[in-house]
Design a protein around this motif. Structure first.
Motif, PDB file in Angstrom:
ATOM      1  N   SER A 141       0.797  -1.239   0.000  1.00 33.06           N
ATOM      2  CA  SER A 141       0.000   0.000   0.000  1.00 33.06           C
ATOM      3  C   SER A 141       0.822   1.278   0.000  1.00 33.06           C
ATOM      4  CB  SER A 141      -0.937   0.005   1.205  1.00 33.06           C
ATOM      5  OG  SER A 141      -1.866  -1.060   1.113  1.00 33.06           O
ATOM      6  N   VAL A 142       2.109   1.182   0.304  1.00 30.48           N
ATOM      7  CA  VAL A 142       2.944   2.384   0.251  1.00 30.48           C
ATOM      8  C   VAL A 142       3.044   2.898  -1.185  1.00 30.48           C
ATOM      9  CG1 VAL A 142       5.219   1.309  -0.109  1.00 30.48           C
ATOM     10  CG2 VAL A 142       5.034   3.343   1.315  1.00 30.48           C
ATOM     11  N   PHE A 143       2.596   2.057  -2.138  1.00 32.38           N
ATOM     12  CA  PHE A 143       2.609   2.402  -3.563  1.00 32.38           C
ATOM     13  C   PHE A 143       1.353   3.157  -3.993  1.00 32.38           C
ATOM     14  CE2 PHE A 143       1.991   1.177  -8.099  1.00 32.38           C
ATOM     15  CZ  PHE A 143       3.204   1.598  -8.631  1.00 32.38           C
ATOM     16  N   LYS A 144       0.312   3.159  -3.166  1.00 29.34           N
ATOM     17  CA  LYS A 144      -0.983   3.717  -3.566  1.00 29.34           C
ATOM     18  C   LYS A 144      -0.930   5.190  -3.987  1.00 29.34           C
ATOM     19  CE  LYS A 144      -3.687   0.345  -0.970  1.00 29.34           C
ATOM     20  NZ  LYS A 144      -4.380   0.032   0.293  1.00 29.34           N
ATOM     21  N   PRO A 145      -0.097   6.039  -3.355  1.00 30.54           N
ATOM     22  CA  PRO A 145      -0.027   7.426  -3.825  1.00 30.54           C
ATOM     23  C   PRO A 145       0.437   7.540  -5.278  1.00 30.54           C
ATOM     24  CG  PRO A 145       0.870   7.265  -1.612  1.00 30.54           C
ATOM     25  CD  PRO A 145       0.647   5.857  -2.084  1.00 30.54           C
ATOM     26  N   VAL A 146       1.220   6.571  -5.753  1.00 28.79           N
ATOM     27  CA  VAL A 146       1.646   6.580  -7.157  1.00 28.79           C
ATOM     28  C   VAL A 146       0.440   6.355  -8.059  1.00 28.79           C
ATOM     29  CG1 VAL A 146       3.079   5.430  -8.883  1.00 28.79           C
ATOM     30  CG2 VAL A 146       3.958   5.775  -6.565  1.00 28.79           C
ATOM     31  N   THR A 147      -0.366   5.364  -7.718  1.00 30.26           N
ATOM     32  CA  THR A 147      -1.584   5.098  -8.493  1.00 30.26           C
ATOM     33  C   THR A 147      -2.498   6.323  -8.475  1.00 30.26           C
ATOM     34  OG1 THR A 147      -1.435   2.744  -7.959  1.00 30.26           O
ATOM     35  CG2 THR A 147      -3.576   3.565  -8.727  1.00 30.26           C
ATOM     36  N   ALA A 148      -2.608   6.962  -7.318  1.00 32.29           N
ATOM     37  CA  ALA A 148      -3.446   8.162  -7.207  1.00 32.29           C
ATOM     38  C   ALA A 148      -2.935   9.257  -8.139  1.00 32.29           C
ATOM     39  CB  ALA A 148      -3.461   8.649  -5.768  1.00 32.29           C
ATOM     40  N   ALA A 149      -1.622   9.469  -8.150  1.00 38.61           N
ATOM     41  CA  ALA A 149      -1.050  10.523  -9.001  1.00 38.61           C
ATOM     42  C   ALA A 149      -1.316  10.234 -10.480  1.00 38.61           C
ATOM     43  CB  ALA A 149       0.454  10.619  -8.742  1.00 38.61           C
ATOM     44  N   ILE A 150      -1.200   8.964 -10.878  1.00 38.78           N
ATOM     45  CA  ILE A 150      -1.448   8.597 -12.280  1.00 38.78           C
ATOM     46  C   ILE A 150      -2.926   8.786 -12.625  1.00 38.78           C
ATOM     47  CG2 ILE A 150      -1.421   6.667 -13.919  1.00 38.78           C
ATOM     48  CD1 ILE A 150       1.049   5.598 -12.426  1.00 38.78           C
ATOM     49  N   GLY A 151      -3.806   8.360 -11.695  1.00 39.08           N
ATOM     50  CA  GLY A 151      -5.236   8.530 -11.946  1.00 39.08           C
ATOM     51  C   GLY A 151      -5.628   9.986 -12.110  1.00 39.08           C
ATOM     52  N   LEU A 152      -5.088  10.853 -11.268  1.00 37.64           N
ATOM     53  CA  LEU A 152      -5.388  12.283 -11.348  1.00 37.64           C
ATOM     54  C   LEU A 152      -4.812  12.895 -12.625  1.00 37.64           C
ATOM     55  CD1 LEU A 152      -4.703  13.228  -7.612  1.00 37.64           C
ATOM     56  CD2 LEU A 152      -6.941  13.166  -8.744  1.00 37.64           C
ATOM     57  N   LYS A 153      -3.590  12.470 -12.997  1.00 40.05           N
ATOM     58  CA  LYS A 153      -2.943  13.023 -14.186  1.00 40.05           C
ATOM     59  C   LYS A 153      -3.700  12.639 -15.460  1.00 40.05           C
ATOM     60  CE  LYS A 153       1.415  13.010 -16.775  1.00 40.05           C
ATOM     61  NZ  LYS A 153       2.802  12.480 -16.853  1.00 40.05           N
ATOM     62  N   THR A 154      -4.197  11.404 -15.517  1.00 38.57           N
ATOM     63  CA  THR A 154      -4.887  10.914 -16.720  1.00 38.57           C
ATOM     64  C   THR A 154      -6.386  11.225 -16.705  1.00 38.57           C
ATOM     65  OG1 THR A 154      -5.148   8.734 -15.672  1.00 38.57           O
ATOM     66  CG2 THR A 154      -3.217   9.063 -17.088  1.00 38.57           C
ATOM     67  N   ASN A 155      -6.817  11.962 -15.650  1.00 32.69           N
ATOM     68  CA  ASN A 155      -8.238  12.329 -15.507  1.00 32.69           C
ATOM     69  C   ASN A 155      -9.145  11.106 -15.407  1.00 32.69           C
ATOM     70  OD1 ASN A 155      -7.868  15.199 -15.626  1.00 32.69           O
ATOM     71  ND2 ASN A 155      -7.559  15.006 -17.849  1.00 32.69           N
ATOM     72  N   LYS A 156      -8.599  10.030 -14.905  1.00 34.09           N
ATOM     73  CA  LYS A 156      -9.391   8.817 -14.692  1.00 34.09           C
ATOM     74  C   LYS A 156      -9.849   8.704 -13.234  1.00 34.09           C
ATOM     75  CE  LYS A 156      -8.781   7.381 -18.919  1.00 34.09           C
ATOM     76  NZ  LYS A 156      -9.915   7.324 -19.877  1.00 34.09           N
ATOM     77  N   LEU A 157      -9.439   9.680 -12.419  1.00 33.85           N
ATOM     78  CA  LEU A 157      -9.790   9.662 -11.001  1.00 33.85           C
ATOM     79  C   LEU A 157     -10.269  11.039 -10.575  1.00 33.85           C
ATOM     80  CD1 LEU A 157      -9.791   8.263  -8.200  1.00 33.85           C
ATOM     81  CD2 LEU A 157      -7.411   8.997  -7.942  1.00 33.85           C
ATOM     82  N   ASN A 158     -11.463  11.070 -10.000  1.00 30.47           N
ATOM     83  CA  ASN A 158     -11.995  12.293  -9.398  1.00 30.47           C
ATOM     84  C   ASN A 158     -11.847  12.138  -7.889  1.00 30.47           C
ATOM     85  OD1 ASN A 158     -13.571  14.313  -8.223  1.00 30.47           O
ATOM     86  ND2 ASN A 158     -15.108  14.247  -9.864  1.00 30.47           N
ATOM     87  N   PRO A 159     -10.981  12.942  -7.245  1.00 30.42           N
ATOM     88  CA  PRO A 159     -10.688  12.720  -5.831  1.00 30.42           C
ATOM     89  C   PRO A 159     -11.887  12.924  -4.913  1.00 30.42           C
ATOM     90  CG  PRO A 159      -9.734  14.790  -6.579  1.00 30.42           C
ATOM     91  CD  PRO A 159     -10.219  14.074  -7.803  1.00 30.42           C
ATOM     92  N   GLN A 160     -12.873  13.743  -5.326  1.00 30.99           N
ATOM     93  CA  GLN A 160     -14.034  13.996  -4.472  1.00 30.99           C
ATOM     94  C   GLN A 160     -15.154  12.973  -4.681  1.00 30.99           C
ATOM     95  OE1 GLN A 160     -12.680  16.946  -6.172  1.00 30.99           O
ATOM     96  NE2 GLN A 160     -11.494  17.175  -4.269  1.00 30.99           N
ATOM     97  N   LEU A 161     -15.094  12.250  -5.790  1.00 30.14           N
ATOM     98  CA  LEU A 161     -16.180  11.336  -6.119  1.00 30.14           C
ATOM     99  C   LEU A 161     -16.044  10.026  -5.346  1.00 30.14           C
ATOM    100  CD1 LEU A 161     -18.644  10.886  -8.013  1.00 30.14           C
ATOM    101  CD2 LEU A 161     -17.043   9.815  -9.628  1.00 30.14           C
ATOM    102  N   SER A 162     -17.145   9.597  -4.716  1.00 32.04           N
ATOM    103  CA  SER A 162     -17.145   8.334  -3.977  1.00 32.04           C
ATOM    104  C   SER A 162     -17.390   7.178  -4.937  1.00 32.04           C
ATOM    105  CB  SER A 162     -18.232   8.344  -2.899  1.00 32.04           C
ATOM    106  OG  SER A 162     -18.327   7.076  -2.283  1.00 32.04           O
TER     107      SER A 162
END
Length: 669
Positions: free
Chosen positions: A406-427
Motif C-alpha cells: 500500500s505504500v505504492f498507492k499514492p503513485v496510483t493516485a497521481a497517475i489517476g489524477l494526471k490521466t483524468n481517470k480519477l476524481n478525488p471527491q467522487l465516492s
C-alpha cells in the motif's frame, strides 16, 4: 700479379667476414638460451647455461636463491631481456661481451637498464661467465638488494559532518612468544582461545608452523585497539600485544553494507591488474569497492643496493608514496546509527534523504555484520553463524527490490489524477471487504481490511488504505496508461545513483499481463517491485511539485537539487496527495496515526505487502512499510521496511520505527 694479389685479399676478407658472422651467431645462440630462461624466471635452466668455471664458484641452490630472493623482494614480473643490436659484440681474451637491454616491472614501477653478458666458449658452445653483475651491473658478490616500503594511507570515507566511517586506524595484534610460555602453556592457549573467540586448534596450528622459533612473536589475532579484553590479555604469560595499522569501520554493523570492507590482494588480482602490489589492499564490497580507484593508496618504494658492511651503495629505482583521496558523503552517521538501532533485530531496511536537495542521509540493511571482523580476522564460529542465519545478514536490502504494497498507492493516485481517470471527491460507493470486477475473475477477489463506510473517496481510501479503491482506479486508468506513466516514474529504469541499485519493475517482462495483475498493481501488489531508494525518491516528488529529485551520495558544499524526472505530474496533484497523506498520520483513524507527533506535520503512508504463492495461501508472510516526510520543514524523508512482519502487526510494526527517527532528529539526536 696485381690481380692475384687483390683476389687473395678478397678471399681473406671473405673468410674473416663469414667467420665473424658465424661466431656472432653462435654467441647469440648461447646467450639466447640463457635469456629465454631468464624471462621465464626459470633459474635452474639459467644455471644450466652458465660456464663450468662459474658453476665452480656458485652452486645451483645459491644461484636459484640469489635470483629468487632478489626478484621476489622487488616484486619483479614481466621481465624482458633483448640483445642490444645497436651495439657490437666485443671479443676480448677469448670472451664475448654481449650488450643487452633489460626491462621489468617492480614494486617501484618499470625498471629499464643496460647490461653486458659475458660468454666463454666451452666444448664448441658459448656459455655465460656469470657473476652478480649479471643481475644488476652495480651488484657485487657481497652486495645485497634491499627494499624499503613507505606505506600509503588509503583515503578516508567521511560522513557529512566530517566523522569517519571508514579509515586507516590502529588495532592491537595479539600474539604469543613460544619461549615465554610457562609450564601452564596449554591452559594459557585454552584461555586465550576463549578470550579471542577462536579454537585452541587454530592457535596450535599457528605455533607449529615450520618457520616459528621460540623467541619469535607469532601473530594470533587482531582486535580493536580499545577492546576491553586487552586489560586481561596483557597479564597472560607468553602473550604479547603489538600496535598495528588496519582499516577500521567506526560504525561497525550500522553501516556495513554501505561501506563494505577491504581485503589483501590475491595472486589472481596481481595477474589481472598491474596497478596493485603484493602488500596492497583492495575494496571487496560496498563503497570500498565502488571507489577503490579513488581511495586506493600507492605505497612508496626505495630499491637499493647495500655492500657487505650494510652501507648503502646505490639506488636501483625509487617511487614516491601517494596517499589515496578522501571521500565525503551526504550520510549522517547519527541518522544511520539511529535507523540501524531501530531495525537491527529484524530483517529489513531503512533509508533517509533530504527531499529538497536529494542528499541521502542513511542507507541501512539489517541484519548486519561487523566489517572489522573481515579485517581483524573472523572466527570460524562467527563466520558459521552469519552464513547459517536464515535472515541473510550479507544480503543488502537497500540495494534490492521489494513488493511495496500500500505504500505504492499514492503513485496510483497521481497517475489517476494526471490521466483524468480519477476524481478525488467522487465516492466509488464501495461496500464490503472483498470485490471483483465480474465473474470472469473466477474465485479471485481484491480484499480490504475494513468497510469504513462512505464516502469511499481518495482521502478516505488513503486514510484507511483501501485496496479495492485503488484496484478499481487502476482498471479505470487502463493497462497502456498505467505502463506509460509508471515508466515516467523511472520504474524499469536504472536509477542514477552512485551506489548500484536494482531496477524497480511493474512486470517480470516489462508489461502488465491482464486485468487482475493491473488491479493488483494499483495497490502495490501484482508484480510491482520497488527499490527502497527509488521509492524514497518517488516520495520526494510530493514535496517538489511533481518533480522527482535525483538522490545522491557524494557530498556537495552547496547542495542543490537536481531533477531526475521533471513534471511527472502537476503541482496541483502533488498538493492533493500531500494533504491526504498528512491526514493518514493526523486523522485518528489513519493507518499512519501511530507516527503522529504534536508540533510537527508528517505526511506518510503505510504498506503491508503480502508474499504468498496464491490468494488462498495462508502460510505466506508479510512485508511492513512506512514512508513519511516532514511537511512544515521538508528536510527529512524516511522510509523503513521490515520483512516477516505478519505476526508483528505488518506496517503498524514499522510506524514507530520511523516516528522515533523524526523525534530524535527534532531533539537533535
Amino acid at each position: 700479379m696485381k690481380c692475384k694479389f687483390l683476389w687473395g685479399i678478397f678471399i681473406i676478407l671473405f673468410i674473416m667476414s663469414t667467420t665473424g658472422c658465424s661466431r656472432d651467431q653462435m654467441v647469440k645462440e648461447g646467450v639466447n638460451e640463457y635469456i629465454n630462461a631468464w624471462t621465464k624466471c626459470n633459474y635452474i635452466l639459467m644455471y644450466s647455461n652458465i660456464s663450468d668455471e662459474s658453476k665452480s664458484e656458485i652452486s645451483e641452490k645459491k644461484f636459484v636463491n640469489r635470483y629468487s630472493n632478489i626478484y621476489s623482494g622487488i616484486e619483479a614480473k614481466n621481465i624482458s631481456v633483448n640483445i642490444d643490436n645497436s651495439k657490437d659484440i666485443k671479443y676480448e681474451d677469448g670472451t664475448a661481451k654481449v650488450p643487452v637491454k633489460v626491462d621489468m616491472n617492480t614494486a617501484a614501477g618499470n625498471l629499464h637498464f643496460l647490461n653486458t653478458i659475458t660468454l666463454k666458449k666451452e666444448n664448441k658452445t658459448w656459455k655465460v661467465m656469470w657473476d652478480s653483475k649479471a643481475i644488476f651491473p652495480q651488484l657485487n658478490e657481497e652486495d645485497k638488494v634491499r627494499v624499503d616500503t613507505v606505506k600509503g594511507k588509503r583515503g578516508t570515507i567521511y560522513d557529512r559532518n566530517g566523522s569517519p566511517i571508514a579509515e586507516d586506524g590502529n588495532a592491537a595484534q595479539v600474539g604469543i612468544i613460544p619461549g615465554d610460555l610457562d609450564d601452564n602453556g596449554e591452559k594459557t592457549k585454552t584461555d586465550l582461545a576463549a578470550l579471542l573467540n577462536m579454537s585452541k586448534d587454530d592457535i596450535d596450528k599457528k605455533l607449529s608452523a615450520s618457520y616459528v622459533k621460540k623467541d619469535m612473536f607469532v601473530p594470533i589475532k587482531v582486535i580493536p585497539e580499545d577492546d576491553e579484553r586487552l586489560n586481561v590479555l596483557e597479564k597472560i604469560s607468553g602473550v604479547s600485544i603489538k600496535d598495528i595499522g588496519e582499516r577500521v569501520y567506526p560504525l561497525k554493523n550500522a553501516a556495513a553494507h554501505l561501506t563494505g570492507y577491504v581485503r589483501k590482494v590475491t595472486a589472481e588480482d596481481l595477474k589481472s591488474n598491474n596497478n596493485y602490489g603484493a602488500d596492497d589492499i583492495i575494496g571487496e564490497s560496498g563503497l570500498e569497492k565502488i571507489y577503490d580507484n579513488v581511495l586506493k593508496a600507492e605505497n612508496g618504494y626505495d630499491i637499493y643496493i647495500i655492500d657487505g658492511n650494510g652501507k648503502r651503495k646505490s639506488t636501483i629505482i625509487r617511487k614516491k608514496v601517494h596517499n589515496g583521496k578522501d571521500i565525503k558523503l551526504t550520510i549522517d552517521s547519527k541518522i544511520q546509527s539511529l535507523l540501524y538501532d531501530q531495525l537491527k533485530e529484524d530483517a529489513g531496511t531503512g533509508v533517509s534523504m533530504n527531499p529538497k536537495t536529494g542528499e541521502v542521509l542513511a542507507l541501512v540493511s539489517t541484519p548486519s555484520f561487523d566489517p572489522n571482523d573481515f579485517i581483524m580476522g573472523m572466527s570460524s564460529d562467527v563466520w558459521k553463524s552469519l552464513n547459517e542465519d536464515k535472515r541473510k545478514p550479507f544480503y543488502n536490502r537497500f540495494q534490492s527490490n521489494v513488493v511495496p504494497g500500500s505504500v505504492f498507492k499514492p503513485v496510483t493516485a497521481a497517475i489517476g489524477l494526471k490521466t483524468n481517470k480519477l476524481n478525488p471527491q467522487l465516492s466509488k460507493n464501495i461496500s464490503g471487504t472483498k470485490w471483483q470486477k465480474d465473474s470472469s475473475w473466477g474465485n479471485y477477489y481484491v480484499t480490504r481490511v475494513e468497510d469504513y463506510g462512505q464516502p469511499s473517496d481518495l482521502l478516505n481510501a488513503l486514510i484507511y488504505s483501501d485496496n479495492i479503491y485503488f484496484a478499481e482506479t487502476a482498471l479505470d486508468i487502463g493497462k497502456d496508461n498505467m505502463e506509460a506513466e509508471l515508466k515516467n516514474f523511472g520504474i524499469g529504469e536504472k536509477i542514477p545513483f552512485e551506489y548500484g541499485l536494482s531496477k524497480s519493475q511493474f512486470g517480470a517482462d516489462g508489461h502488465i499481463k491482464n486485468e487482475i495483475q493491473l488491479a493488483d498493481s494499483g495497490y502495490g501488489q501484482g508484480e510491482i517491485l520497488l527499490n527502497p531508494v527509488h521509492l524514497m525518491a518517488i516520495y520526494d516528488s510530493f514535496v517538489n511539485d511533481g518533480n522527482i529529485i535525483k538522490p545522491y551520495l557524494l557530498y556537495k558544499h552547496n547542495a542543490k537539487a537536481e531533477i531526475w524526472k521533471k513534471n511527472v505530474y502537476s503541482k496541483e496533484i502533488a498538493n492533493v496527495i500531500l494533504n491526504d497523506l498528512v491526514q493518514v498520520v493526523q486523522n485518528p483513524k489513519g493507518t499512519g496515526h501511530g507516527a503522529y507527533i504534536p508540533g510537527i506535520t508528517l505526511a506518510g503512508k503505510t504498506g503491508t505487502a503480502e508474499i504468498k504463492s496464491s490468494q488462498q495461501d495462508i502460510t505466506g508472510t508479510e512485508v511492513g512499510w512506512f514512508a513519511a516526510v516532514n511537511v512544515d520543514n521538508p528536510n527529512l524523508l524516511v522510509v523503513a521496511m521490515v520483512e516477516n512482519a505478519k505476526d508483528k502487526g505488518g506496517s503498524q510494526y514499522v510506524v514507530p520505527i520511523v516516528k522515533t527517527v523524526f523525534q530524535e532528529v527534532m531533539n537533535g539526536i
